[in-house]
Design a protein around this motif. Sequence first.
Motif, PDB file in Angstrom:
ATOM      1  N   ASN A 134       0.819  -1.217   0.000  1.00  0.00           N
ATOM      2  CA  ASN A 134       0.000   0.000   0.000  1.00  0.00           C
ATOM      3  C   ASN A 134       0.853   1.266   0.000  1.00  0.00           C
ATOM      4  OD1 ASN A 134      -2.426  -1.384  -0.095  1.00  0.00           O
ATOM      5  ND2 ASN A 134      -2.740  -1.355   2.116  1.00  0.00           N
ATOM      6  N   VAL A 135       1.901   1.301   0.832  1.00  0.00           N
ATOM      7  CA  VAL A 135       2.734   2.508   0.883  1.00  0.00           C
ATOM      8  C   VAL A 135       3.536   2.657  -0.411  1.00  0.00           C
ATOM      9  CG1 VAL A 135       2.859   2.540   3.407  1.00  0.00           C
ATOM     10  CG2 VAL A 135       4.656   1.369   2.103  1.00  0.00           C
ATOM     11  N   ALA A 136       3.956   1.536  -0.983  1.00  0.00           N
ATOM     12  CA  ALA A 136       4.677   1.597  -2.255  1.00  0.00           C
ATOM     13  C   ALA A 136       3.764   2.096  -3.363  1.00  0.00           C
ATOM     14  CB  ALA A 136       5.242   0.222  -2.601  1.00  0.00           C
ATOM     15  N   ASP A 137       2.548   1.570  -3.385  1.00  0.00           N
ATOM     16  CA  ASP A 137       1.582   1.976  -4.406  1.00  0.00           C
ATOM     17  C   ASP A 137       1.236   3.454  -4.295  1.00  0.00           C
ATOM     18  OD1 ASP A 137      -0.380   1.145  -6.549  1.00  0.00           O
ATOM     19  OD2 ASP A 137      -1.790   1.911  -5.052  1.00  0.00           O
ATOM     20  N   ALA A 138       1.252   3.972  -3.064  1.00  0.00           N
ATOM     21  CA  ALA A 138       0.901   5.377  -2.847  1.00  0.00           C
ATOM     22  C   ALA A 138       1.875   6.323  -3.540  1.00  0.00           C
ATOM     23  CB  ALA A 138       0.850   5.682  -1.350  1.00  0.00           C
ATOM     24  N   VAL A 139       3.102   5.865  -3.785  1.00  0.00           N
ATOM     25  CA  VAL A 139       4.075   6.722  -4.475  1.00  0.00           C
ATOM     26  C   VAL A 139       4.430   6.167  -5.860  1.00  0.00           C
ATOM     27  CG1 VAL A 139       5.037   7.586  -2.317  1.00  0.00           C
ATOM     28  CG2 VAL A 139       6.046   5.565  -3.374  1.00  0.00           C
ATOM     29  N   GLY A 140       3.647   5.198  -6.315  1.00  0.00           N
ATOM     30  CA  GLY A 140       3.837   4.679  -7.661  1.00  0.00           C
ATOM     31  C   GLY A 140       5.031   3.765  -7.837  1.00  0.00           C
ATOM     32  N   LEU A 141       5.358   2.994  -6.793  1.00  0.00           N
ATOM     33  CA  LEU A 141       6.476   2.059  -6.874  1.00  0.00           C
ATOM     34  C   LEU A 141       5.989   0.627  -6.644  1.00  0.00           C
ATOM     35  CD1 LEU A 141       9.263   3.860  -4.788  1.00  0.00           C
ATOM     36  CD2 LEU A 141       9.195   3.576  -7.272  1.00  0.00           C
ATOM     37  N   PRO A 142       6.631  -0.362  -7.271  1.00  0.00           N
ATOM     38  CA  PRO A 142       6.335  -1.748  -6.935  1.00  0.00           C
ATOM     39  C   PRO A 142       7.024  -2.125  -5.619  1.00  0.00           C
ATOM     40  CG  PRO A 142       8.034  -1.668  -8.618  1.00  0.00           C
ATOM     41  CD  PRO A 142       7.571  -0.251  -8.415  1.00  0.00           C
ATOM     42  N   ALA A 143       6.435  -3.046  -4.873  1.00  0.00           N
ATOM     43  CA  ALA A 143       7.021  -3.548  -3.628  1.00  0.00           C
ATOM     44  C   ALA A 143       7.621  -4.927  -3.882  1.00  0.00           C
ATOM     45  CB  ALA A 143       5.963  -3.616  -2.533  1.00  0.00           C
TER      46      ALA A 143
END
Length: 222
Positions: A110-119
């Motif tokens: 979720n936090v990665a998606d919030a800044v447009g990054l894959p986790a």
Amino acid sequence: MGKRVALSWSGGKDSCMAFDLLVKQGYEVACLLTTVPKEIGRTFGHDEKTELIELQSEALSLPLHFVRCSLDRYTETFIEDLAQLKEQFQLEGIAFGDIYLDGHREWGENVADAVGLPALYPLWSKEEDSLQLLQNFIESGYKAVVIRIRLDVLDDTWLGRQLNEDFYVDIQSQTLCPMGEHGEFHTFVYDGPLFTHPIPLTHGEIITSERSKRLDIQPLIN
């Protein structure tokens, strides 16, 4: 999938194993992220001194960023700092050292998606694979010491123990995850293949809190 990533760093065996795997898989770890709640003044994951994490980043020759947050804005601050680091380091992903807890993975995604990054989760496994993961760490050449234990599962004789073959044998007699994925124990890594030099440590007092005991390790200054 991008190759330039940040790594969520606790200072313990899981994040170290994740780092090692990322490098072997061809990723470039651009920086380490460690959360430090303002109310505590120590690392969130292991309640460790920030200067010890700084010594790890120096030994690994990697930039380190402390996410200095309040407990009530932990996630929001993490996202804000990650967005800045994405631009600063031209990140293409963020990696975490979680093993099998779905809730932890959901938070990271979720936090990665919030800044447009894959986790990325290089260690992701099944719970029954935990003992093999412990063996993998012991055989990897990295060296770690137990710095914190949960009072309801382990006694303070485990504090200060090295993660070695004796630890591997003894941990199997305990009713817990061999990797301590539920917080049964935490570790500090002080040497290994990707370290430019070991971090010499000395053991201080044992500090007891409501739910845990912590060994106050200190860097040994010559």
